[in-house]
Design a protein around this motif. Structure first.
Motif, PDB file in Angstrom:
ATOM      1  N   PRO A   1       0.802  -1.232   0.000  1.00 25.93           N
ATOM      2  CA  PRO A   1       0.000   0.000   0.000  1.00 25.93           C
ATOM      3  C   PRO A   1       0.832   1.278   0.000  1.00 25.93           C
ATOM      4  O   PRO A   1       1.684   1.491   0.858  1.00 25.93           O
ATOM      5  N   GLY A   2       0.584   2.114  -0.994  1.00 26.79           N
ATOM      6  CA  GLY A   2       1.196   3.436  -1.031  1.00 26.79           C
ATOM      7  C   GLY A   2       2.617   3.486  -1.538  1.00 26.79           C
ATOM      8  O   GLY A   2       3.261   4.544  -1.478  1.00 26.79           O
ATOM      9  N   VAL A   3       3.131   2.361  -2.074  1.00 30.34           N
ATOM     10  CA  VAL A   3       4.520   2.323  -2.546  1.00 30.34           C
ATOM     11  C   VAL A   3       4.548   1.714  -3.946  1.00 30.34           C
ATOM     12  O   VAL A   3       4.147   0.567  -4.135  1.00 30.34           O
ATOM     13  N   SER A   4       5.036   2.479  -4.919  1.00 26.79           N
ATOM     14  CA  SER A   4       5.052   2.035  -6.309  1.00 26.79           C
ATOM     15  C   SER A   4       6.236   1.120  -6.600  1.00 26.79           C
ATOM     16  O   SER A   4       7.266   1.153  -5.904  1.00 26.79           O
ATOM     17  N   ASP A   5       6.088   0.329  -7.674  1.00 27.43           N
ATOM     18  CA  ASP A   5       7.147  -0.598  -8.080  1.00 27.43           C
ATOM     19  C   ASP A   5       8.508   0.088  -8.179  1.00 27.43           C
ATOM     20  O   ASP A   5       9.509  -0.422  -7.665  1.00 27.43           O
ATOM     21  N   TRP A   6       8.547   1.219  -8.863  1.00 25.92           N
ATOM     22  CA  TRP A   6       9.833   1.856  -9.162  1.00 25.92           C
ATOM     23  C   TRP A   6      10.582   2.298  -7.909  1.00 25.92           C
ATOM     24  O   TRP A   6      11.819   2.410  -7.922  1.00 25.92           O
ATOM     25  N   GLU A   7       9.857   2.535  -6.822  1.00 23.43           N
ATOM     26  CA  GLU A   7      10.507   3.016  -5.602  1.00 23.43           C
ATOM     27  C   GLU A   7      11.399   1.961  -4.957  1.00 23.43           C
ATOM     28  O   GLU A   7      12.330   2.294  -4.216  1.00 23.43           O
ATOM     29  N   PHE A   8      11.126   0.694  -5.238  1.00 27.40           N
ATOM     30  CA  PHE A   8      11.939  -0.377  -4.649  1.00 27.40           C
ATOM     31  C   PHE A   8      13.363  -0.381  -5.192  1.00 27.40           C
ATOM     32  O   PHE A   8      14.261  -0.978  -4.586  1.00 27.40           O
TER      33      PHE A   8
END
Length: 293
Positions: free
Chosen positions: A208-215
């Motif tokens: 929740p609240g965290v997009s793929d690219w942020e990882f």
């Protein structure tokens, strides 16, 4: 160790250390709006302390004895900012980060926001997928919006719940009554509307609240304990998705039974145990992971 207090962004954060003063600091973050004193958490902290670690337990904003705070992109992002500022105030240069359930999400976001502070990351019982994400919308936001729109902030002050409600936060810390009243009906509703966005399931958000690219921003050694086979609150699929998105991460089998979460829920509701009791079983694998060069 007795509770200590620090003021972060105008709100008091309550915390404590467990273990030797010269041990490397491990931050443990639980889920829900549970306090650092929830059953099972000190048992895990004690086991890590026996392994030489100095464990930081903290009441996140809106948990336990800490002050209520409502700002930021999501509640997890607010907590991640708070933890980073707390560590800076304490003079801690780097930490080992560990968290389960909602604490896994908080720990992941913290690692993204404060990469220079994190040496290693370990997470388990990660929330994700349509069912668990929508469930959390109900746990954290939707009831709040219903109440604040029909009864105003005074109605919010009466809300209680098994995972920690606003009335419980006022009982634990009387300052919170005035803090909520000062925020007011409109301010509280605006915060809940903003935080709701994290719990609207999206195909590009594995948690929740965290997009793929942020990882891509997580560069530290990462250990992920796989979700249980039928743990619908923390799906096996989500732990595997997070593993696929964090380069070099390690996914391991759970050190507890596949149905540990379900049995812990039953014990918690029956008053015969605590939700996080199984977590102490992770201590050996966490200590091994933390010792690796």
């Amino acid at each position: 160790m007795p509770d200590r207090e620090a003021e972060i962004n105008g709100g008091v954060v309550v915390y404590e250390f467990v273990g030797p003063d010269d041990g490397e600091v491990v931050v443990i973050t639980p889920g829900g709006r549970f306090s650092k004193d929830v059953g099972g958490l000190h048992e895990l902290a004690g086991a890590l302390a026996e392994g030489g670690k100095r464990v930081l337990l903290w009441d996140r904003p809106n948990c336990g004895k800490s002050d209520v705070q409502l700002y930021g992109r999501s509640e997890s992002h607010m907590r991640a900012e708070t933890l980073g500022l707390l560590l800076r105030q304490l003079g801690v240069d780097h930490v080992l980060v560990a968290g389960g359930s909602g604490g896994a999400r908080d720990s992941i976001v913290f690692t993204m926001m404060w990469p220079g502070l994190v040496r290693k990351l370990a997470v388990w019982s990660i929330v994700g997928g349509t069912f668990s994400t929508m469930t959390l919308a109900g746990v954290y936001v939707l009831n709040e919006l219903r109440v604040v729109r029909s009864e105003g902030i005074e109605g919010v002050l009466k809300m209680s719940g098994p995972a920690g409600g606003w009335a419980d936060l006022v009982a634990a810390n009387p300052r919170n009554r005035e803090r909520l009243l000062d925020l007011g009906t409109d301010g509280f509703e605006r915060a809940m509307n903003r935080w709701l966005d994290a719990f609207v399931p999206k195909p590009n958000e594995p948690i929740p609240g965290v997009s793929d690219w942020e990882f891509e921003g997580i560069k530290v050694p990462t250990l992920i304990i796989r979700g249980g086979e039928r743990d619908f609150d923390h799906p096996k699929r989500t732990s595997m998705e997070v593993h696929s998105l964090i380069a070099g991460s390690r996914l391991i089998e759970p050190p507890w039974p596949e149905d540990a979460w379900e049995r812990a829920l039953e014990a918690s509701f029956a008053g015969t145990g605590n939700l996080f009791d199984p977590w102490v079983l992770a201590a050996p694998v966490l200590l091994d992971f933390f010792k690796e060069v």
